[in-house]
Scaffold this motif. Structure first.
Motif, PDB file in Angstrom:
ATOM      1  N   LEU A  80       6.250 -10.079 -18.477  1.00 22.54           N
ATOM      2  CA  LEU A  80       6.698  -8.749 -18.881  1.00 22.54           C
ATOM      3  C   LEU A  80       5.877  -8.247 -20.061  1.00 22.54           C
ATOM      4  CD1 LEU A  80      10.534  -9.358 -18.517  1.00 22.54           C
ATOM      5  CD2 LEU A  80       8.991  -8.237 -16.911  1.00 22.54           C
ATOM      6  N   GLY A  81       5.547  -9.158 -21.004  1.00 21.92           N
ATOM      7  CA  GLY A  81       4.753  -8.764 -22.163  1.00 21.92           C
ATOM      8  C   GLY A  81       3.364  -8.321 -21.743  1.00 21.92           C
ATOM      9  N   ASN A  82       2.737  -9.116 -20.899  1.00 22.07           N
ATOM     10  CA  ASN A  82       1.398  -8.785 -20.431  1.00 22.07           C
ATOM     11  C   ASN A  82       1.387  -7.422 -19.756  1.00 22.07           C
ATOM     12  OD1 ASN A  82      -1.265  -9.628 -20.196  1.00 22.07           O
ATOM     13  ND2 ASN A  82      -0.646 -11.646 -19.484  1.00 22.07           N
ATOM     14  N   PHE A  83       2.391  -7.178 -18.948  1.00 23.00           N
ATOM     15  CA  PHE A  83       2.447  -5.918 -18.212  1.00 23.00           C
ATOM     16  C   PHE A  83       2.784  -4.761 -19.153  1.00 23.00           C
ATOM     17  CE2 PHE A  83       2.659  -4.514 -13.723  1.00 23.00           C
ATOM     18  CZ  PHE A  83       2.947  -3.182 -13.927  1.00 23.00           C
TER      19      PHE A  83
ATOM     20  N   THR B 203      -9.275  -8.277 -14.420  1.00 27.84           N
ATOM     21  CA  THR B 203      -9.039  -8.246 -15.871  1.00 27.84           C
ATOM     22  C   THR B 203      -7.944  -7.233 -16.183  1.00 27.84           C
ATOM     23  OG1 THR B 203     -10.835  -6.659 -16.076  1.00 27.84           O
ATOM     24  CG2 THR B 203     -11.356  -8.961 -16.537  1.00 27.84           C
ATOM     25  N   ASP B 204      -7.308  -6.693 -15.160  1.00 22.83           N
ATOM     26  CA  ASP B 204      -6.213  -5.741 -15.357  1.00 22.83           C
ATOM     27  C   ASP B 204      -4.972  -6.514 -15.835  1.00 22.83           C
ATOM     28  OD1 ASP B 204      -4.059  -4.039 -15.130  1.00 22.83           O
ATOM     29  OD2 ASP B 204      -4.848  -3.022 -13.352  1.00 22.83           O
ATOM     30  N   HIS B 205      -4.480  -6.133 -17.004  1.00 22.16           N
ATOM     31  CA  HIS B 205      -3.334  -6.858 -17.561  1.00 22.16           C
ATOM     32  C   HIS B 205      -2.157  -6.881 -16.610  1.00 22.16           C
ATOM     33  CE1 HIS B 205      -0.833  -3.269 -18.658  1.00 22.16           C
ATOM     34  NE2 HIS B 205      -2.002  -2.686 -18.505  1.00 22.16           N
ATOM     35  N   LYS B 206      -2.022  -5.840 -15.774  1.00 19.72           N
ATOM     36  CA  LYS B 206      -0.874  -5.766 -14.877  1.00 19.72           C
ATOM     37  C   LYS B 206      -0.993  -6.788 -13.754  1.00 19.72           C
ATOM     38  CE  LYS B 206      -1.713  -1.284 -14.278  1.00 19.72           C
ATOM     39  NZ  LYS B 206      -2.847  -1.200 -15.223  1.00 19.72           N
ATOM     40  N   ARG B 207      -2.227  -6.929 -13.259  1.00 21.86           N
ATOM     41  CA  ARG B 207      -2.430  -7.936 -12.212  1.00 21.86           C
ATOM     42  C   ARG B 207      -2.303  -9.349 -12.775  1.00 21.86           C
ATOM     43  NH1 ARG B 207      -6.364  -6.681  -7.351  1.00 21.86           N
ATOM     44  NH2 ARG B 207      -5.243  -4.869  -6.575  1.00 21.86           N
ATOM     45  N   ILE B 208      -2.828  -9.549 -13.987  1.00 18.07           N
ATOM     46  CA  ILE B 208      -2.688 -10.876 -14.600  1.00 18.07           C
ATOM     47  C   ILE B 208      -1.208 -11.189 -14.814  1.00 18.07           C
ATOM     48  CG2 ILE B 208      -3.231 -12.254 -16.653  1.00 18.07           C
ATOM     49  CD1 ILE B 208      -5.866 -10.659 -16.819  1.00 18.07           C
ATOM     50  N   ALA B 209      -0.431 -10.166 -15.186  1.00 15.90           N
ATOM     51  CA  ALA B 209       1.014 -10.370 -15.344  1.00 15.90           C
ATOM     52  C   ALA B 209       1.618 -10.869 -14.036  1.00 15.90           C
ATOM     53  CB  ALA B 209       1.684  -9.070 -15.775  1.00 15.90           C
ATOM     54  N   LEU B 210       1.154 -10.303 -12.919  1.00 19.48           N
ATOM     55  CA  LEU B 210       1.710 -10.738 -11.636  1.00 19.48           C
ATOM     56  C   LEU B 210       1.245 -12.151 -11.274  1.00 19.48           C
ATOM     57  CD1 LEU B 210       1.776  -7.584  -9.341  1.00 19.48           C
ATOM     58  CD2 LEU B 210       3.478  -8.487 -10.915  1.00 19.48           C
ATOM     59  N   LEU B 211      -0.001 -12.495 -11.654  1.00 16.03           N
ATOM     60  CA  LEU B 211      -0.453 -13.877 -11.439  1.00 16.03           C
ATOM     61  C   LEU B 211       0.464 -14.833 -12.194  1.00 16.03           C
ATOM     62  CD1 LEU B 211      -4.344 -13.537 -11.797  1.00 16.03           C
ATOM     63  CD2 LEU B 211      -3.018 -13.819  -9.701  1.00 16.03           C
ATOM     64  N   TYR B 212       0.754 -14.474 -13.456  1.00 17.01           N
ATOM     65  CA  TYR B 212       1.681 -15.296 -14.241  1.00 17.01           C
ATOM     66  C   TYR B 212       3.052 -15.338 -13.586  1.00 17.01           C
ATOM     67  CZ  TYR B 212      -0.849 -16.308 -18.613  1.00 17.01           C
ATOM     68  OH  TYR B 212      -1.692 -16.806 -19.565  1.00 17.01           O
ATOM     69  N   PHE B 213       3.493 -14.174 -13.099  1.00 14.46           N
ATOM     70  CA  PHE B 213       4.827 -14.102 -12.516  1.00 14.46           C
ATOM     71  C   PHE B 213       4.949 -15.082 -11.345  1.00 14.46           C
ATOM     72  CE2 PHE B 213       7.685 -11.970  -9.341  1.00 14.46           C
ATOM     73  CZ  PHE B 213       8.858 -12.291  -9.995  1.00 14.46           C
TER      74      PHE B 213
ATOM     75  N   MET C  12       0.846  -1.193   0.000  1.00  9.01           N
ATOM     76  CA  MET C  12       0.000   0.000   0.000  1.00  9.01           C
ATOM     77  C   MET C  12       0.882   1.243   0.000  1.00  9.01           C
ATOM     78  SD  MET C  12      -3.190  -0.956   0.239  1.00  9.01           S
ATOM     79  CE  MET C  12      -4.151   0.230   1.133  1.00  9.01           C
ATOM     80  N   HIS C  13       0.447   2.244  -0.677  1.00  6.38           N
ATOM     81  CA  HIS C  13       1.243   3.449  -0.724  1.00  6.38           C
ATOM     82  C   HIS C  13       0.594   4.538   0.096  1.00  6.38           C
ATOM     83  CE1 HIS C  13       4.299   2.294  -3.692  1.00  6.38           C
ATOM     84  NE2 HIS C  13       3.433   1.318  -3.832  1.00  6.38           N
ATOM     85  N   GLY C  14       1.388   5.085   0.998  1.00  8.48           N
ATOM     86  CA  GLY C  14       0.858   6.023   1.966  1.00  8.48           C
ATOM     87  C   GLY C  14       0.299   7.291   1.350  1.00  8.48           C
ATOM     88  N   SER C  15       0.792   7.643   0.167  1.00  9.31           N
ATOM     89  CA  SER C  15       0.408   8.912  -0.423  1.00  9.31           C
ATOM     90  C   SER C  15      -1.089   8.977  -0.730  1.00  9.31           C
ATOM     91  CB  SER C  15       1.191   9.149  -1.697  1.00  9.31           C
ATOM     92  OG  SER C  15       1.008   8.042  -2.562  1.00  9.31           O
ATOM     93  N   GLY C  16      -1.748   7.822  -0.786  1.00  7.82           N
ATOM     94  CA  GLY C  16      -3.175   7.828  -1.042  1.00  7.82           C
ATOM     95  C   GLY C  16      -3.515   7.777  -2.506  1.00  7.82           C
ATOM     96  N   THR C  17      -2.508   7.897  -3.403  1.00  7.55           N
ATOM     97  CA  THR C  17      -2.808   7.795  -4.826  1.00  7.55           C
ATOM     98  C   THR C  17      -3.177   6.357  -5.159  1.00  7.55           C
ATOM     99  OG1 THR C  17      -0.462   7.500  -5.135  1.00  7.55           O
ATOM    100  CG2 THR C  17      -1.357   9.680  -5.618  1.00  7.55           C
ATOM    101  N   GLU C  18      -4.120   6.201  -6.073  1.00  9.22           N
ATOM    102  CA  GLU C  18      -4.565   4.857  -6.410  1.00  9.22           C
ATOM    103  C   GLU C  18      -3.612   4.231  -7.422  1.00  9.22           C
ATOM    104  OE1 GLU C  18      -8.102   4.295  -8.705  1.00  9.22           O
ATOM    105  OE2 GLU C  18      -8.771   2.676  -7.382  1.00  9.22           O
ATOM    106  N   THR C  19      -3.171   3.037  -7.129  1.00 10.46           N
ATOM    107  CA  THR C  19      -2.359   2.307  -8.091  1.00 10.46           C
ATOM    108  C   THR C  19      -3.064   0.989  -8.372  1.00 10.46           C
ATOM    109  OG1 THR C  19      -1.088   0.956  -6.567  1.00 10.46           O
ATOM    110  CG2 THR C  19      -0.345   3.226  -6.902  1.00 10.46           C
ATOM    111  N   TYR C  20      -2.556   0.280  -9.407  1.00 10.07           N
ATOM    112  CA  TYR C  20      -3.191  -0.996  -9.728  1.00 10.07           C
ATOM    113  C   TYR C  20      -3.032  -1.992  -8.584  1.00 10.07           C
ATOM    114  CZ  TYR C  20       1.158  -3.576 -10.659  1.00 10.07           C
ATOM    115  OH  TYR C  20       2.352  -4.221 -10.532  1.00 10.07           O
ATOM    116  N   LEU C  21      -2.052  -1.738  -7.702  1.00  7.14           N
ATOM    117  CA  LEU C  21      -1.810  -2.673  -6.605  1.00  7.14           C
ATOM    118  C   LEU C  21      -2.760  -2.459  -5.444  1.00  7.14           C
ATOM    119  CD1 LEU C  21       2.082  -2.630  -6.619  1.00  7.14           C
ATOM    120  CD2 LEU C  21       0.622  -4.568  -7.202  1.00  7.14           C
ATOM    121  N   ASN C  22      -3.141  -1.199  -5.178  1.00 13.53           N
ATOM    122  CA  ASN C  22      -4.014  -0.967  -4.030  1.00 13.53           C
ATOM    123  C   ASN C  22      -5.465  -0.736  -4.457  1.00 13.53           C
ATOM    124  OD1 ASN C  22      -4.125   1.649  -4.957  1.00 13.53           O
ATOM    125  ND2 ASN C  22      -2.720   2.459  -3.424  1.00 13.53           N
TER     126      ASN C  22
END
Lengths: 315, 541
Positions: free
Chosen positions: B92-95, B24-34, B2-12
């Motif tokens: 890496l490609g997915n992300f 369905t976020d390609h970045k999260r799917i990339a991490l599932l693959y990772f 979590m990032h304290g700044s309060g900005t929304e990221t794909y992670l939080n």
């Protein structure tokens, strides 16, 4: 551990020596090419590291001339070596006519050899030095690969067909024989020795291990036992092509094409008689697939070879 | 994370398990693959460790003969289909594909999630087969051994590979459509980063070659279960037909592994040399050429199989042809460094390693293309060394390089730079000590897939196993410092490396939809001025 061997033992002059020369040629070119790439990479990395003050003006413009010249230079050198490799490879497909013919059968997990004189051996192959040897190889089960590192030769032995391999060993000695195609549980133990013997010792070895009828004579017995002689033999009852003088010559087929009656054709005609029917005959011969093992097939082929006209030597 | 700044990221943007498993976020799917390919990488690695331990002595003392055969089969199957093929494209490609072309996601986000599930189902099925007792066919499934003689779980293993093949096809399809349709305004084809071109070429191979593998495996199953005679000569089939069909997929599959890595290196080298890529168009078209010619060289796996002499000569020539575009790339990477401003951060060290090892792997491929040379060294450790230089020295080095390069972007955290450099250098030396002795073994005539061997080969096996233990440390280190980075690493800026691509214009880690406004692309990739200052592909977004 036995020190650092760098180069495989060599049992032959001709082909194996030329192979070594080609390999050394490739090594030299490879070291030069990889060396150039590594040298430039290290040179640039050192000279143009981000905090160096080396002159960066006058950067080389990217240009198709660079691309073309470095590509052409490396391609020409490697294709030249490739042509050399192809030239040597073609030799493997041209066995000398008068080579000593030995039948080899691979099966899980052993190599069986049958010499023309009827001598049989397992996981060893005795051959005379200084003489061309042609192996006719078959597999009883899965794919194996007959590999003699000291002669730089290898060929897969595929079930269902004859494969051939020829070589000439010059230096008497014992050399590794490996199975190089993965074939199951004891693949790593499927091997033995090629024993190269001076001609006189080889003749002695043949005598000491003889005592059986020749391979062709054993084939003649099988020829009668399997009933082949009923149709193909003298005084035949059914109209079937005579086999005298067939081996090595052209056979016109019923579909108008012509094949050479080599080992593979004879073997196929026993197992798949309807595939290539000799012109003028009915496709009435039954298949012997599943009834005759590769060992016995080799004897039958040797027998039909012995009917001429071109007798393999060593009989 | 979590990032304290309060900005929304794909992670939080959502923290429940559901928000990850149904994302369905390609970045999260990339991490599932990772996470999943990392798991399979270590499973395959355990098998490799057992193999190297067994081979320290000439006798068979650690495992049984059947056990050994199952180990190398498992190592090959897991590493090829469940690590190397998906490695760079699916993580890496997915992300990065949407990020680098200025898109919000892939063209078909739900299809992307389906791909991951297919991959996982396939992976678990194959893993189950391997745990139940394994399979002893080798990853090549040569006929007629695999249908008539193998007593392992052949069909179950194949089912897993078959299902994960659909994951490959769908991923490839997704990338092709995305790259065609979702590029940001101004991002013309010749302004695309080379990583995108490589991914595009890889995707074409995934879509065109994988169905051939699927058909081949179906036929194999039909023969094993229903005794339909296709490949087994005892049933009237042709074993060489199997080899032709298998390698028609499996040779291009090598390019599925190496092309994305070449793409990563083409990103890293200009970035850390602060200089534009030498011969951009040549590198781009070489990626396409490798993909195309790669389909025409499969017969070079069969020079001693009994295929026709003339076929072998043609395949030999075509193999020289496919080496040309790879050589052009190597020369262009090296030329890029000329008069650059070279930084030696960890990604660049991996790229150096890639170039050196890939060049050696490629050159020894030309040994194998020379027909008579192949006769002696095929099916020996020479081949084992050759393809490990390409697939591990090349593809895995590139994957690790890319992972370090984009890590600050993906996680928003920095890793300890000196540990990373140490791991890169350790991997390079460990790799060479593991696999260079295997070239020598191959020339000496040591066949592959041997559990026991003549004692004169031992010294080279001992060296190789010693190298493997160093290599294992090199691969395990990132696991630790990446974990530390996620938990305690310093925050990463948006553009950690002074790179020029679109992915570096947005925050690290990126917001759920990547960019707050669609970037307007004004120039091609890798633009640096004479002093090495980056000129981003678009104004800040």
């Amino acid at each position: 551990m036995q020190g650092f061997p760098f180069w495989p033992a060599r049992a032959g002059g001709g082909y194996a020596m030329q192979w070594d020369a080609l390999f050394i040629g490739l090594l030299i070119v490879a070291v030069l090419t990889v060396g150039l790439v590594l040298f430039l990479m290290i040179l640039y990395a050192a000279r143009y590291r981000h905090d160096s003050k080396a002159d960066r003006s006058d950067r080389t413009k990217k240009s198709w001339r660079f691309e073309l010249s470095w590509t052409a230079a490396s391609l020409i050198v490697f294709v030249a070596l490739g042509l050399w490799g192809a030239h040597l490879f073609v030799k493997l497909y041209q066995p000398p006519k008068d080579a000593l013919q030995i039948f080899v059968v691979g099966k899980q997990w052993m190599w069986k050899a049958q010499h023309p004189g009827g001598q049989r051996e397992i996981d060893e192959l005795h051959v005379p030095a200084g003489r061309d040897v042609r192996l006719v190889m078959a597999s009883q089960d899965v794919i194996h690969s007959f590999f003699i590192p000291a002669l730089r030769v290898k060929h897969d032995v595929v079930p269902g067909r004859y494969e051939t391999l020829w070589f000439r060993a010059d230096k008497p000695g014992r050399y590794h024989l490996f199975c190089a195609e993965y074939c199951g549980t004891d693949h790593a133990r499927m091997g033995g020795w090629i024993v190269v013997m001076a001609p006189r010792q080889y003749a002695e070895w043949l005598n000491n291990n003889g005592g059986q009828p020749t391979l062709a004579a054993q084939g003649a017995i099988l020829f009668r036992r399997f009933g082949c002689s009923g149709c193909h033999g003298p005084g035949r009852a059914v109209r079937a092509p005579p086999l005298e003088g067939v081996y090595g010559g052209p056979v016109p087929l019923s579909d108008g094409s012509v094949v050479i009656a080599d080992d593979r054709y004879i073997r196929d005609s026993i197992l798949m008689p309807k595939a290539q029917v000799a012109a003028g005959y009915q496709p009435i011969m039954p298949s012997f697939a599943g009834q005759i093992g590769e060992d016995d097939l080799a004897k039958l082929v040797a027998y039909i070879q012995s009917l001429g006209p071109e007798k393999p030597r060593g009989q | 994370m979590m990032h304290g700044s309060g900005t929304e990221t794909y992670l939080n943007a959502g923290t429940s398990l559901r928000s990850w498993l149904l994302t369905t976020d390609h970045k999260r799917i990339a991490l599932l693959y990772f996470a999943s390919i990392t798991f399979f990488f270590f499973v395959g690695g355990i098998a490799a460790t057992m193999i190297r331990l067994e081979l320290v002595t000439p006798a068979g003392d650690l495992v049984s003969a059947d056990g050994y055969n199952r180990l190398f089969t498992m190592h090959g199957i897991i590493m090829v289909w469940f690590f190397l093929i998906p490695s760079i494209p699916a993580t890496l490609g997915n992300f990065m594909v949407p990020m680098m072309i200025g898109a919000r996601d892939l063209a078909f986000p739900r299809l992307n999630l389906l791909s991951w599930y297919l991959y996982i189902i396939g992976g678990l099925i194959t893993l189950t087969a391997l745990l139940l007792g394994g399979v002893d066919t080798g990853w090549t499934f040569y006929e007629p051994f695999s249908t008539a003689y193998s007593n392992g779980y052949v069909v179950l293993t194949i089912l897993g590979i078959f299902i994960s093949g659909f994951s490959s096809v769908l991923t490839g399809l997704n990338f092709i459509v995305t790259i065609h349709k979702l590029r940001a305004p101004g991002l013309t084809w010749y302004r695309l980063p080379v990583f995108i071109w490589s991914t595009y070429s890889t995707s074409l191979i995934l879509v065109l070659a994988t169905p051939v593998l699927a058909m081949t495996l179906l036929m194999l199953t039909a023969e094993r279960v229903l005794h339909v005679g296709i490949f087994d000569p005892a049933l009237g089939g042709d074993p060489l037909l199997f080899q032709h069909m298998f390698w028609f997929y499996s040779h291009p599959a090598v390019y599925i592994m190496i092309l994305p890595s070449m793409g990563v290196v083409s990103e890293i080298v200009p970035c850390f040399a602060r200089k534009s890529l030498f011969g951009y168009k040549f590198v781009v078209w070489c990626s396409i050429a490798i993909g195309a010619i790669g389909f025409l060289v499969w017969g070079h796996h069969m020079f001693v199989s009994g295929q026709s002499l003339y076929a072998s000569i043609v395949f030999s020539f075509l193999t020289y042809a496919v080496a040309v575009p790879s050589a052009i790339k190597v020369f262009n990477w090296v030329a890029t460094m000329h008069k650059g401003w070279i930084h030696f951060d960890a990604p660049m060290l991996y790229a150096f390693g890639f170039i050196g090892l890939f060049t050696m792997g490629g050159i020894t491929g030309l040994f194998l293309a020379a027909l008579a040379v192949d006769v002696h060294v095929t099916d020996t450790y020479f081949v084992v060394a050759h393809f490990h230089y390409i697939m591990v020295g090349g593809a895995v080095m590139g994957y690790f390089g890319g992972l370090h390069y984009w890590w600050p972007k993906i996680t928003g955290r920095l890793y300890p730079e000196y540990w990373a450099r140490f791991a890169a250098i350790l991997t390079f030396f460990g790799f060479n000590l593991t696999f260079f002795p295997q070239y020598v073994l191959g020339v000496l005539g040591m066949p592959r897939r041997y559990q026991v061997y003549p004692p004169e080969f031992q010294i080279w096996h001992v060296l190789s196993s010693a190298g493997a233990s160093i290599l294992a440390v090199g691969y395990a280190l990132p696991l630790f410092y990446f974990a530390w980075s996620i938990l305690k690493g310093p925050r990463a800026p948006a553009n950690q490396w002074n790179a020029t691509g679109l992915e570096w214009l947005t925050r690290s880690p990126p917001p759920p939809h990547n960019f707050s406004t669609t970037p307007e692309v004004v120039r091609g990739p890798y633009c640096y001025d004479l002093d090495g200052n980056p000129q981003p592909q678009a104004a800040h977004v």
